[in-house]
Design an enzyme around this catalytic site. Structure first.
Site, PDB file in Angstrom:
ATOM      1  N   LYS A 194       0.964  -1.077   0.392  1.00 12.28           N
ATOM      2  CA  LYS A 194       0.184  -0.042  -0.322  1.00 12.28           C
ATOM      3  C   LYS A 194       0.531   0.986  -0.185  1.00 12.28           C
ATOM      4  O   LYS A 194       2.066   1.508   1.384  1.00 12.28           O
ATOM      5  CB  LYS A 194      -0.977  -0.214   0.934  1.00 12.28           C
ATOM      6  CG  LYS A 194      -1.586   1.240   1.528  1.00 12.28           C
ATOM      7  CD  LYS A 194      -2.614   1.047   0.913  1.00 12.28           C
ATOM      8  CE  LYS A 194      -3.544   2.926   0.560  1.00 12.28           C
ATOM      9  NZ  LYS A 194      -4.005   2.625  -0.365  1.00 12.28           N
ATOM     10  N   CYS A 251      -2.173   9.345  -8.266  1.00 13.96           N
ATOM     11  CA  CYS A 251      -3.221   9.555  -7.656  1.00 13.96           C
ATOM     12  C   CYS A 251      -4.094  10.635  -7.816  1.00 13.96           C
ATOM     13  O   CYS A 251      -3.735  11.320  -7.166  1.00 13.96           O
ATOM     14  CB  CYS A 251      -2.963   9.423  -6.009  1.00 13.96           C
ATOM     15  SG  CYS A 251      -4.499   8.287  -5.178  1.00 13.96           S
ATOM     16  N   ASN A 311     -12.798   3.394  -7.004  1.00 15.90           N
ATOM     17  CA  ASN A 311     -12.015   3.788  -5.435  1.00 15.90           C
ATOM     18  C   ASN A 311     -11.694   5.378  -5.410  1.00 15.90           C
ATOM     19  O   ASN A 311     -11.411   5.928  -5.931  1.00 15.90           O
ATOM     20  CB  ASN A 311     -10.824   2.611  -5.239  1.00 15.90           C
ATOM     21  CG  ASN A 311      -9.136   3.536  -5.078  1.00 15.90           C
ATOM     22  OD1 ASN A 311      -9.072   4.244  -4.138  1.00 15.90           O
ATOM     23  ND2 ASN A 311      -8.896   2.960  -5.767  1.00 15.90           N
ATOM     24  N   GLY A 357      -3.611  -1.857 -14.683  1.00 11.39           N
ATOM     25  CA  GLY A 357      -4.389  -1.419 -15.259  1.00 11.39           C
ATOM     26  C   GLY A 357      -5.499  -3.427 -15.886  1.00 11.39           C
ATOM     27  O   GLY A 357      -5.465  -3.546 -16.630  1.00 11.39           O
ATOM     28  N   ASN A 396       5.587   0.782  -1.915  1.00 13.57           N
ATOM     29  CA  ASN A 396       4.332   2.506  -2.871  1.00 13.57           C
ATOM     30  C   ASN A 396       5.023   2.902  -1.935  1.00 13.57           C
ATOM     31  O   ASN A 396       4.909   3.049  -0.871  1.00 13.57           O
ATOM     32  CB  ASN A 396       3.464   1.974  -3.250  1.00 13.57           C
ATOM     33  CG  ASN A 396       2.896   2.796  -4.077  1.00 13.57           C
ATOM     34  OD1 ASN A 396       2.528   3.830  -3.865  1.00 13.57           O
ATOM     35  ND2 ASN A 396       2.572   2.724  -5.862  1.00 13.57           N
ATOM     36  N   GLY A 437      -9.986  -2.268 -13.337  1.00 13.60           N
ATOM     37  CA  GLY A 437     -10.836  -3.134 -13.271  1.00 13.60           C
ATOM     38  C   GLY A 437     -10.338  -3.460 -15.373  1.00 13.60           C
ATOM     39  O   GLY A 437      -9.659  -2.751 -15.361  1.00 13.60           O
ATOM     40  N   THR A 492      -4.944   4.226 -11.667  1.00 15.11           N
ATOM     41  CA  THR A 492      -6.223   4.066 -11.987  1.00 15.11           C
ATOM     42  C   THR A 492      -6.805   5.771 -12.683  1.00 15.11           C
ATOM     43  O   THR A 492      -5.885   6.301 -13.196  1.00 15.11           O
ATOM     44  CB  THR A 492      -7.360   4.823 -10.933  1.00 15.11           C
ATOM     45  OG1 THR A 492      -6.809   5.319  -9.892  1.00 15.11           O
ATOM     46  CG2 THR A 492      -7.076   2.666  -9.810  1.00 15.11           C
TER      47      THR A 492
HETATM   48  C1  LIG Z   1      -8.509   0.510  -3.394  1.00 17.61           C
HETATM   49  C2  LIG Z   1      -7.640   0.927  -4.206  1.00 17.61           C
HETATM   50  C3  LIG Z   1      -6.094   1.636  -3.548  1.00 17.61           C
HETATM   51  C4  LIG Z   1      -5.257   2.027  -4.329  1.00 17.61           C
HETATM   52  N1  LIG Z   1      -3.928   1.949  -3.601  1.00 17.61           N
HETATM   53  C5  LIG Z   1      -3.496   2.401  -4.024  1.00 17.61           C
HETATM   54  C6  LIG Z   1      -1.856   3.033  -3.722  1.00 17.61           C
HETATM   55  O1  LIG Z   1      -2.166   3.776  -2.446  1.00 17.61           O
HETATM   56  N2  LIG Z   1      -1.134   3.413  -4.165  1.00 17.61           N
HETATM   57  C7  LIG Z   1      -0.921   3.353  -6.025  1.00 17.61           C
HETATM   58  O2  LIG Z   1       0.190   3.507  -6.595  1.00 17.61           O
HETATM   59  N3  LIG Z   1      -1.466   2.864  -5.983  1.00 17.61           N
HETATM   60  C8  LIG Z   1      -2.776   2.511  -6.297  1.00 17.61           C
HETATM   61  N4  LIG Z   1      -3.975   2.286  -6.879  1.00 17.61           N
HETATM   62  C9  LIG Z   1      -4.388   1.737  -7.604  1.00 17.61           C
HETATM   63  C10 LIG Z   1      -3.023  -0.130  -8.337  1.00 17.61           C
HETATM   64  O3  LIG Z   1      -2.119  -0.331  -7.786  1.00 17.61           O
HETATM   65  C11 LIG Z   1      -3.928   0.117  -9.457  1.00 17.61           C
HETATM   66  O4  LIG Z   1      -2.519   0.532 -10.252  1.00 17.61           O
HETATM   67  C12 LIG Z   1      -5.061  -0.045 -10.037  1.00 17.61           C
HETATM   68  O5  LIG Z   1      -5.966  -0.349  -9.855  1.00 17.61           O
HETATM   69  C13 LIG Z   1      -5.564  -0.411 -11.787  1.00 17.61           C
HETATM   70  O6  LIG Z   1      -5.037  -1.610 -11.678  1.00 17.61           O
HETATM   71  P1  LIG Z   1      -6.444  -2.928 -11.580  1.00 17.61           P
HETATM   72  O7  LIG Z   1      -7.086  -2.432 -12.942  1.00 17.61           O
HETATM   73  O8  LIG Z   1      -5.168  -4.399 -11.671  1.00 17.61           O
HETATM   74  O9  LIG Z   1      -6.842  -2.819 -10.665  1.00 17.61           O
HETATM   75  C14 LIG Z   1      -5.677   1.600  -5.789  1.00 17.61           C
HETATM   76  C15 LIG Z   1      -5.975   0.461  -6.560  1.00 17.61           C
HETATM   77  C16 LIG Z   1      -7.368   0.636  -5.838  1.00 17.61           C
HETATM   78  C17 LIG Z   1      -8.536  -0.391  -6.634  1.00 17.61           C
END
Ligand SMILES: Cc1cc2nc3c(=O)[nH]c(=O)nc-3n(C[C@H](O)[C@H](O)[C@H](O)COP(=O)(O)O)c2cc1C
Length: 303
Positions: free
Chosen positions: A45, A129, A69, A242, A99, A216, A192
């Site tokens: 995290k 972020c 989120n 992603g 991270n 997602g 995201t």
């Molecule tokens: C609940 C949640 C919390 C996240 N927290 C962070 C974070 O603390 N730092 C970060 O760089 N990305 C964070 N992300 C982004 C994810 O690491 C990832 O880059 C993004 O969700 C896209 O990947 P996915 O489609 O596989 O979820 C978060 C994503 C989600 C869904």
């Protein structure tokens, strides 16, 4: 079978599949379900200098083929991570990628210095972020700021440095080159996408923060294109993030130019997906007669 992948001279992942930041916390809950040593790496995290409470609830909601989120980077802070979580993670035979983010350039540098300790394999700097007021995206949208920030952080740590880019820029290639010139060892593509959800009964936004970040399967085709574009321009490894949900997705992202992938939202739906994905990927390599992951990376045929 060797499915390892070299990211930097000092960092080889045992396989190209990592957890993503923010969907794996600090690994404890997942470790009750499967052996974390199976993973190519754990990405923690996002950590800050001081603990952070995050945004008002609700912080997460489902949407078509994904989720939105707005956690607001809630975390326990770097000191508590080092004291309480790192010793736990170090029990596993996997790479530990931490991270982190800051609310100022000085704070980013302080974090990099603090995290320059034994047991951490690499740092992933979040400049992307979309869900917080200060820190994050503001450092990831101007190439001059990003180059300078990366250079300052680079000189504060001996660890391999990944820079996690925002997809919300006009020229992501330009941002990738800025991070590379600043001394990044790898680029995580990407974070995201800003999004929102509305409850028509209450006529109110669903998330406490009103807006959040979409992740997602909904974002996978866009992330794939970003990875392809960035990997053509940058000459450092790209780590994809992603919508990656299956071993097929892993292969597709490697063909597009990624050296490794991070799995986020898919693991919230099925925490055991990692084992299935790594097994499926190894089977694909075997069936194709591939001897090394490098035979796949960037091997998309476009002619
Ligand atoms: C609940 C949640 C919390 C996240 N927290 C962070 C974070 O603390 N730092 C970060 O760089 N990305 C964070 N992300 C982004 C994810 O690491 C990832 O880059 C993004 O969700 C896209 O990947 P996915 O489609 O596989 O979820 C978060 C994503 C989600 C869904």
């Amino acid at each position: 079978m060797d499915i390892s992948v070299r990211i930097t001279p000092s960092l080889t992942l045992k396989n190209p599949v990592l957890s993503a930041s923010g969907t794996f916390a600090y690994g404890e809950e997942f470790s009750r379900l499967f052996d974390l040593s199976l993973l190519g790496g754990v990405v923690t995290k996002g950590l800050s200098l001081l603990p952070k409470e995050g945004n008002p609830t609700p912080r997460i909601c489902e949407t078509s083929s994904g989720l939105i989120n707005a956690i607001g980077l809630e975390n326990i802070g770097a000191d508590a991570f080092i004291a309480e979580k790192l010793p736990f993670l170090r029990q596993f035979d996997t790479s530990i990628v931490v991270n982190f983010f800051g609310t100022s350039e000085e704070e980013y540098v302080l974090m990099a210095e603090k995290l320059d300790i034994e047991g951490i394999s690499a740092l992933e700097m979040n400049v992307s972020c979309p869900n917080i007021k200060k820190g994050g995206i503001e450092f990831g949208k101007d190439p001059h700021v990003l180059r300078r920030l990366t250079a300052n952080v680079r000189s504060a740590t001996s660890k391999p440095l990944f820079v996690k880019l925002s997809p919300m820029v006009t020229q992501i290639g330009e941002m990738a080159l800025a991070a590379q010139e600043g001394g990044a060892d790898a680029l995580t593509c990407a974070n995201t996408f800003p999004a929102m959800a509305i409850n028509e009964k209450t006529c109110r936004p669903i998330l406490g923060n009103v807006t959040g970040g979409l992740s997602g399967p909904a974002i996978k085709p866009i992330a794939l294109k970003i990875v392809w574009e960035v990997s053509k321009q940058a000459c450092i490894p790209v780590i994809a993030s992603g919508g990656i949900t299956t071993w097929r997705d892993v292969v597709q992202f490697l063909l597009a130019g990624a050296s490794a992938v991070e799995i986020g939202s898919a693991s919230l739906r099925d925490p055991l997906c990692f084992t299935e994905i790594i097994r499926g990927f190894a089977d694909y390599m075997r069936e194709k007669g591939l001897k090394s992951v490098s035979e796949l990376i960037g091997k998309l045929k476009t002619d």
